[in-house]
Write a protein that holds these residues in place. Structure first.
Motif, PDB file in Angstrom:
ATOM      1  N   PHE A 233     -17.726 -25.420   5.812  1.00  0.00           N
ATOM      2  CA  PHE A 233     -19.077 -25.857   6.173  1.00  0.00           C
ATOM      3  C   PHE A 233     -20.058 -25.491   5.064  1.00  0.00           C
ATOM      4  CE2 PHE A 233     -18.073 -21.745   8.061  1.00  0.00           C
ATOM      5  CZ  PHE A 233     -19.081 -20.946   7.562  1.00  0.00           C
ATOM      6  N   PRO A 234     -21.196 -26.219   4.976  1.00  0.00           N
ATOM      7  CA  PRO A 234     -22.219 -25.854   3.981  1.00  0.00           C
ATOM      8  C   PRO A 234     -22.912 -24.559   4.401  1.00  0.00           C
ATOM      9  CG  PRO A 234     -22.928 -27.735   5.284  1.00  0.00           C
ATOM     10  CD  PRO A 234     -21.546 -27.397   5.739  1.00  0.00           C
TER      11      PRO A 234
ATOM     12  N   LEU B 225     -26.717 -22.303   4.120  1.00  0.00           N
ATOM     13  CA  LEU B 225     -28.149 -22.403   3.865  1.00  0.00           C
ATOM     14  C   LEU B 225     -28.628 -21.125   3.212  1.00  0.00           C
ATOM     15  CD1 LEU B 225     -29.370 -23.934   7.229  1.00  0.00           C
ATOM     16  CD2 LEU B 225     -29.307 -25.065   5.022  1.00  0.00           C
ATOM     17  N   ARG B 226     -29.515 -21.291   2.241  1.00  0.00           N
ATOM     18  CA  ARG B 226     -30.157 -20.135   1.617  1.00  0.00           C
ATOM     19  C   ARG B 226     -31.557 -20.559   1.208  1.00  0.00           C
ATOM     20  NH1 ARG B 226     -28.486 -16.743  -3.776  1.00  0.00           N
ATOM     21  NH2 ARG B 226     -29.734 -14.926  -3.290  1.00  0.00           N
ATOM     22  N   SER B 227     -32.530 -19.830   1.678  1.00  0.00           N
ATOM     23  CA  SER B 227     -33.941 -20.118   1.390  1.00  0.00           C
ATOM     24  C   SER B 227     -34.285 -21.572   1.686  1.00  0.00           C
ATOM     25  CB  SER B 227     -34.257 -19.786  -0.069  1.00  0.00           C
ATOM     26  OG  SER B 227     -33.971 -18.442  -0.342  1.00  0.00           O
ATOM     27  N   GLY B 228     -33.756 -22.080   2.777  1.00  0.00           N
ATOM     28  CA  GLY B 228     -34.065 -23.440   3.207  1.00  0.00           C
ATOM     29  C   GLY B 228     -33.321 -24.530   2.459  1.00  0.00           C
ATOM     30  N   LYS B 229     -32.477 -24.176   1.514  1.00  0.00           N
ATOM     31  CA  LYS B 229     -31.717 -25.167   0.751  1.00  0.00           C
ATOM     32  C   LYS B 229     -30.273 -25.142   1.211  1.00  0.00           C
ATOM     33  CE  LYS B 229     -30.528 -26.575  -3.926  1.00  0.00           C
ATOM     34  NZ  LYS B 229     -30.579 -26.269  -5.357  1.00  0.00           N
ATOM     35  N   GLU B 230     -29.697 -26.319   1.389  1.00  0.00           N
ATOM     36  CA  GLU B 230     -28.309 -26.417   1.830  1.00  0.00           C
ATOM     37  C   GLU B 230     -27.388 -26.571   0.629  1.00  0.00           C
ATOM     38  OE1 GLU B 230     -25.846 -29.736   4.093  1.00  0.00           O
ATOM     39  OE2 GLU B 230     -27.212 -28.679   5.456  1.00  0.00           O
ATOM     40  N   TYR B 231     -26.330 -25.776   0.623  1.00  0.00           N
ATOM     41  CA  TYR B 231     -25.325 -25.836  -0.442  1.00  0.00           C
ATOM     42  C   TYR B 231     -24.023 -26.338   0.160  1.00  0.00           C
ATOM     43  CZ  TYR B 231     -28.662 -23.030  -3.012  1.00  0.00           C
ATOM     44  OH  TYR B 231     -29.793 -22.588  -3.640  1.00  0.00           O
ATOM     45  N   PRO B 232     -23.471 -27.428  -0.366  1.00  0.00           N
ATOM     46  CA  PRO B 232     -22.270 -28.021   0.224  1.00  0.00           C
ATOM     47  C   PRO B 232     -21.013 -27.199  -0.071  1.00  0.00           C
ATOM     48  CG  PRO B 232     -22.855 -29.180  -1.781  1.00  0.00           C
ATOM     49  CD  PRO B 232     -23.949 -28.185  -1.514  1.00  0.00           C
ATOM     50  N   PRO B 233     -19.946 -27.430   0.695  1.00  0.00           N
ATOM     51  CA  PRO B 233     -18.672 -26.788   0.362  1.00  0.00           C
ATOM     52  C   PRO B 233     -18.288 -27.126  -1.085  1.00  0.00           C
ATOM     53  CG  PRO B 233     -18.532 -27.849   2.504  1.00  0.00           C
ATOM     54  CD  PRO B 233     -19.850 -28.264   1.893  1.00  0.00           C
ATOM     55  N   GLY B 234     -17.725 -26.168  -1.785  1.00  0.00           N
ATOM     56  CA  GLY B 234     -17.369 -26.376  -3.189  1.00  0.00           C
ATOM     57  C   GLY B 234     -18.408 -25.841  -4.154  1.00  0.00           C
ATOM     58  N   THR B 235     -19.524 -25.332  -3.620  1.00  0.00           N
ATOM     59  CA  THR B 235     -20.576 -24.778  -4.473  1.00  0.00           C
ATOM     60  C   THR B 235     -20.048 -23.607  -5.294  1.00  0.00           C
ATOM     61  OG1 THR B 235     -22.325 -25.492  -2.968  1.00  0.00           O
ATOM     62  CG2 THR B 235     -22.867 -23.707  -4.479  1.00  0.00           C
ATOM     63  N   LEU B 236     -19.178 -22.811  -4.702  1.00  0.00           N
ATOM     64  CA  LEU B 236     -18.619 -21.664  -5.419  1.00  0.00           C
ATOM     65  C   LEU B 236     -17.860 -22.124  -6.666  1.00  0.00           C
ATOM     66  CD1 LEU B 236     -17.919 -18.690  -5.732  1.00  0.00           C
ATOM     67  CD2 LEU B 236     -16.061 -19.018  -4.099  1.00  0.00           C
TER      68      LEU B 236
ATOM     69  N   GLY C 214     -22.402 -17.734 -10.399  1.00  0.00           N
ATOM     70  CA  GLY C 214     -23.831 -18.021 -10.440  1.00  0.00           C
ATOM     71  C   GLY C 214     -24.521 -17.708  -9.121  1.00  0.00           C
ATOM     72  N   ARG C 215     -25.842 -17.642  -9.175  1.00  0.00           N
ATOM     73  CA  ARG C 215     -26.612 -17.221  -8.001  1.00  0.00           C
ATOM     74  C   ARG C 215     -26.559 -18.215  -6.841  1.00  0.00           C
ATOM     75  NH1 ARG C 215     -31.536 -16.491 -11.249  1.00  0.00           N
ATOM     76  NH2 ARG C 215     -31.481 -18.428 -12.350  1.00  0.00           N
ATOM     77  N   ASP C 216     -26.323 -19.495  -7.109  1.00  0.00           N
ATOM     78  CA  ASP C 216     -26.223 -20.449  -5.997  1.00  0.00           C
ATOM     79  C   ASP C 216     -25.005 -20.166  -5.128  1.00  0.00           C
ATOM     80  OD1 ASP C 216     -28.524 -21.761  -6.668  1.00  0.00           O
ATOM     81  OD2 ASP C 216     -27.537 -23.483  -7.598  1.00  0.00           O
ATOM     82  N   ALA C 217     -24.028 -19.499  -5.669  1.00  0.00           N
ATOM     83  CA  ALA C 217     -22.816 -19.157  -4.917  1.00  0.00           C
ATOM     84  C   ALA C 217     -22.774 -17.654  -4.677  1.00  0.00           C
ATOM     85  CB  ALA C 217     -21.586 -19.635  -5.669  1.00  0.00           C
ATOM     86  N   PHE C 218     -23.896 -17.097  -4.236  1.00  0.00           N
ATOM     87  CA  PHE C 218     -24.023 -15.652  -4.029  1.00  0.00           C
ATOM     88  C   PHE C 218     -22.903 -15.092  -3.165  1.00  0.00           C
ATOM     89  CE2 PHE C 218     -25.810 -17.440  -0.275  1.00  0.00           C
ATOM     90  CZ  PHE C 218     -25.567 -16.515   0.730  1.00  0.00           C
ATOM     91  N   TYR C 219     -22.434 -15.859  -2.233  1.00  0.00           N
ATOM     92  CA  TYR C 219     -21.425 -15.391  -1.286  1.00  0.00           C
ATOM     93  C   TYR C 219     -20.057 -15.182  -1.939  1.00  0.00           C
ATOM     94  CZ  TYR C 219     -20.280 -20.318  -1.505  1.00  0.00           C
ATOM     95  OH  TYR C 219     -19.959 -21.570  -1.952  1.00  0.00           O
ATOM     96  N   GLY C 220     -19.857 -15.743  -3.144  1.00  0.00           N
ATOM     97  CA  GLY C 220     -18.576 -15.565  -3.837  1.00  0.00           C
ATOM     98  C   GLY C 220     -18.285 -14.108  -4.112  1.00  0.00           C
ATOM     99  N   ARG C 221     -19.326 -13.355  -4.471  1.00  0.00           N
ATOM    100  CA  ARG C 221     -19.143 -11.924  -4.712  1.00  0.00           C
ATOM    101  C   ARG C 221     -18.741 -11.212  -3.417  1.00  0.00           C
ATOM    102  NH1 ARG C 221     -23.709 -13.452  -6.782  1.00  0.00           N
ATOM    103  NH2 ARG C 221     -24.011 -13.592  -9.013  1.00  0.00           N
ATOM    104  N   ILE C 222     -19.321 -11.674  -2.320  1.00  0.00           N
ATOM    105  CA  ILE C 222     -19.023 -11.071  -1.024  1.00  0.00           C
ATOM    106  C   ILE C 222     -17.579 -11.380  -0.642  1.00  0.00           C
ATOM    107  CG2 ILE C 222     -19.625 -11.111   1.423  1.00  0.00           C
ATOM    108  CD1 ILE C 222     -22.507 -11.904   0.445  1.00  0.00           C
ATOM    109  N   VAL C 223     -17.172 -12.619  -0.831  1.00  0.00           N
ATOM    110  CA  VAL C 223     -15.803 -13.017  -0.508  1.00  0.00           C
ATOM    111  C   VAL C 223     -14.822 -12.220  -1.352  1.00  0.00           C
ATOM    112  CG1 VAL C 223     -14.140 -14.912  -0.660  1.00  0.00           C
ATOM    113  CG2 VAL C 223     -16.412 -15.332   0.275  1.00  0.00           C
ATOM    114  N   GLU C 224     -15.116 -12.087  -2.640  1.00  0.00           N
ATOM    115  CA  GLU C 224     -14.196 -11.402  -3.545  1.00  0.00           C
ATOM    116  C   GLU C 224     -14.134  -9.899  -3.278  1.00  0.00           C
ATOM    117  OE1 GLU C 224     -11.396 -10.730  -6.414  1.00  0.00           O
ATOM    118  OE2 GLU C 224     -12.016 -12.624  -5.569  1.00  0.00           O
ATOM    119  N   LYS C 225     -15.273  -9.254  -3.112  1.00  0.00           N
ATOM    120  CA  LYS C 225     -15.289  -7.802  -3.003  1.00  0.00           C
ATOM    121  C   LYS C 225     -15.231  -7.293  -1.572  1.00  0.00           C
ATOM    122  CE  LYS C 225     -17.751  -7.269  -7.305  1.00  0.00           C
ATOM    123  NZ  LYS C 225     -16.981  -6.470  -8.181  1.00  0.00           N
ATOM    124  N   GLY C 226     -15.477  -8.180  -0.597  1.00  0.00           N
ATOM    125  CA  GLY C 226     -15.402  -7.764   0.790  1.00  0.00           C
ATOM    126  C   GLY C 226     -16.481  -6.791   1.203  1.00  0.00           C
TER     127      GLY C 226
END
Length: 164
Positions: free
Chosen positions: A55-56, A58-69, A96-108
């Motif tokens: 699923f996409p 949302l961050r700061s009102g902007k939607e990021y589609p799957p694959g943003t990472l 990059g900052r648009d995929a902020f969650y990548g760090r979370i996924v990687e480091k847990g």
């Protein structure tokens, strides 16, 4: 009795040109190209292994589609760790900052709520969900290939210098 010279230079201009070429082979430019080549190998593998969510977000009102990472994994030159004299060049692979969650996924990192539960399951898995660690396994899988890419760049420059 006079001693014979150990070496003679029959083409002094060619020798000077060879020295200049050898200097170029060990230059900052060559070191940068070599380091970038290694980092690019790692980046490609990280992109291949990066998970794509269902699923996409949302961050700061902007939607990021799957694959943003996958689209936000970059090679960068680290000016802070590279030497001013050009003797050390450091390149890295970052998210990059648009995929902020990548760090979370990687480091847990521990988070709260439903998103935290989803992130933890993506990284480590559970009895129903497979883990999706992607950054470290990519580095482990491609470190020898990255080293070869860097060595190849340096060897090409040295071969150019030899063929003056």
């Amino acid at each position: 009795m006079a001693r014979k010279p150990d070496a003679t230079i029959s083409n002094p201009d060619g020798f000077a040109k060879l020295l200049a070429q050898m200097s170029e082979a060990a230059s900052e430019s060559t070191l940068r190209k070599a380091a970038a080549a290694g980092a690019t190998v790692i980046r490609k593998e990280v992109v291949l292994r990066a998970p794509v969510g269902p699923f996409p977000h949302l961050r700061s009102g902007k939607e990021y589609p799957p694959g943003t990472l996958k689209k936000n994994i970059f090679v960068f030159h680290d000016e802070g760790q590279s030497s001013v004299a050009g003797q050390v060049q450091v390149y890295g692979v970052v998210i990059g900052r648009d995929a902020f969650y990548g760090r979370i996924v990687e480091k847990g990192h521990p988070l709260s709520g439903a998103f935290a539960k989803h992130v933890k399951e993506v990284e480590f898995g559970n009895s129903k969900v497979e883990a999706h660690a992607f950054f470290r396994p990519a580095v482990d899988a491609k470190q020898q290939e990255a080293l070869k890419a860097m060595t190849d760049v340096m060897q090409d420059k040295l071969n150019e210098a030899k063929n003056v």
